[in-house]
Design a protein around this motif. Structure first.
Motif, PDB file in Angstrom:
ATOM      1  N   UNK A  15       0.838  -1.183   0.000  1.00  0.00           N
ATOM      2  CA  UNK A  15       0.000   0.000   0.000  1.00  0.00           C
ATOM      3  C   UNK A  15       0.878   1.239   0.000  1.00  0.00           C
ATOM      4  N   UNK A  16       0.575   2.189  -0.891  1.00  0.00           N
ATOM      5  CA  UNK A  16       1.326   3.439  -0.918  1.00  0.00           C
ATOM      6  C   UNK A  16       0.926   4.281   0.289  1.00  0.00           C
ATOM      7  N   UNK A  17       1.902   4.690   1.063  1.00  0.00           N
ATOM      8  CA  UNK A  17       1.658   5.477   2.269  1.00  0.00           C
ATOM      9  C   UNK A  17       1.213   6.898   1.938  1.00  0.00           C
ATOM     10  N   UNK A  18       1.417   7.331   0.707  1.00  0.00           N
ATOM     11  CA  UNK A  18       1.024   8.696   0.323  1.00  0.00           C
ATOM     12  C   UNK A  18      -0.362   8.745  -0.316  1.00  0.00           C
ATOM     13  N   UNK A  19      -0.579   7.947  -1.354  1.00  0.00           N
ATOM     14  CA  UNK A  19      -1.841   8.053  -2.111  1.00  0.00           C
ATOM     15  C   UNK A  19      -2.820   6.926  -1.814  1.00  0.00           C
ATOM     16  N   UNK A  20      -2.368   5.860  -1.148  1.00  0.00           N
ATOM     17  CA  UNK A  20      -3.250   4.753  -0.794  1.00  0.00           C
ATOM     18  C   UNK A  20      -3.433   3.711  -1.878  1.00  0.00           C
ATOM     19  N   UNK A  21      -2.731   3.857  -3.002  1.00  0.00           N
ATOM     20  CA  UNK A  21      -2.855   2.890  -4.094  1.00  0.00           C
ATOM     21  C   UNK A  21      -2.405   1.506  -3.617  1.00  0.00           C
ATOM     22  N   UNK A  22      -3.130   0.474  -4.056  1.00  0.00           N
ATOM     23  CA  UNK A  22      -2.809  -0.912  -3.704  1.00  0.00           C
ATOM     24  C   UNK A  22      -2.157  -1.602  -4.891  1.00  0.00           C
ATOM     25  N   UNK A  23      -1.172  -2.415  -4.611  1.00  0.00           N
ATOM     26  CA  UNK A  23      -0.592  -3.281  -5.639  1.00  0.00           C
ATOM     27  C   UNK A  23      -0.535  -4.684  -5.058  1.00  0.00           C
ATOM     28  N   UNK A  24      -1.067  -5.680  -5.778  1.00  0.00           N
ATOM     29  CA  UNK A  24      -1.032  -7.046  -5.259  1.00  0.00           C
ATOM     30  C   UNK A  24       0.379  -7.611  -5.270  1.00  0.00           C
ATOM     31  N   UNK A  25       0.656  -8.458  -4.288  1.00  0.00           N
ATOM     32  CA  UNK A  25       1.899  -9.231  -4.239  1.00  0.00           C
ATOM     33  C   UNK A  25       1.529 -10.600  -4.791  1.00  0.00           C
ATOM     34  N   UNK A  26       2.146 -10.988  -5.900  1.00  0.00           N
ATOM     35  CA  UNK A  26       1.706 -12.184  -6.624  1.00  0.00           C
ATOM     36  C   UNK A  26       1.845 -13.477  -5.831  1.00  0.00           C
ATOM     37  N   UNK A  27       2.957 -13.698  -5.195  1.00  0.00           N
ATOM     38  CA  UNK A  27       3.160 -14.932  -4.448  1.00  0.00           C
ATOM     39  C   UNK A  27       3.035 -14.657  -2.959  1.00  0.00           C
ATOM     40  N   UNK A  28       2.509 -15.610  -2.232  1.00  0.00           N
ATOM     41  CA  UNK A  28       2.378 -15.455  -0.786  1.00  0.00           C
ATOM     42  C   UNK A  28       3.714 -15.743  -0.115  1.00  0.00           C
ATOM     43  N   UNK A  29       4.326 -14.729   0.484  1.00  0.00           N
ATOM     44  CA  UNK A  29       5.607 -14.947   1.141  1.00  0.00           C
ATOM     45  C   UNK A  29       5.488 -15.624   2.513  1.00  0.00           C
ATOM     46  N   UNK A  30       4.263 -15.856   2.962  1.00  0.00           N
ATOM     47  CA  UNK A  30       4.043 -16.380   4.310  1.00  0.00           C
ATOM     48  C   UNK A  30       3.784 -17.885   4.335  1.00  0.00           C
TER      49      UNK A  30
END
Length: 133
Positions: free
Chosen positions: A86-101
């Motif tokens: 999540x962009x801390x300035x504008x709030x835009x979301x970008x998905x993370x393709x692979x689950x790192x967890x």
């Protein structure tokens, strides 16, 4: 969707069907205000109704909370296992393709004996557009 609502013991209403349709078509998680803005007023005239529907669908296991940002909770269909930056300035979301967890989940289950039923992972940063400004 009607069958899914009935299977979960929920009454089929126009409001529930509309919220599900909106979230099913969404490319990113949506907060209650986003859903409300997409809902025809003839179906749901109040934001509080949208909040109630989102909570009911989440409690029934149809929706899941995917992230929380600036005092807003964002929802998506359950099973759509995604994480976001999540962009801390504008709030835009970008998905993370692979689950790192996922690998960490496996390690923790083996080490503790717990059955992990879910997790949330969210990164914050500055998006490329905001970095250019």
């Amino acid at each position: 969707m009607e069958k899914l609502l009935r299977e979960k013991g929920l009454k089929v209403t126009k409001g529930r069907l509309e919220v599900l349709k909106i979230l099913q078509q969404a490319r990113v998680p949506m907060c209650a205000m986003d859903v409300f803005n997409e809902t025809p007023r003839a179906i749901s005239a109040s934001l509080s109704t949208v909040y109630r529907i989102l909570n009911q669908l989440t409690e029934a296991g149809i929706l899941q909370v995917s992230l929380e940002q600036e005092e807003s909770t964002y929802y998506e269909m359950k099973g759509d296992h995604h994480h976001y930056i999540v962009c801390a300035r504008c709030g835009k979301l970008a998905p993370i393709d692979d689950c790192p967890i996922d690998a960490l989940d496996e390690h923790i289950m083996r080490a503790t004996g717990y059955a992990i039923t879910g997790h949330r992972f969210q990164l914050e940063g500055i998006c490329p557009d905001c970095l250019k400004k």
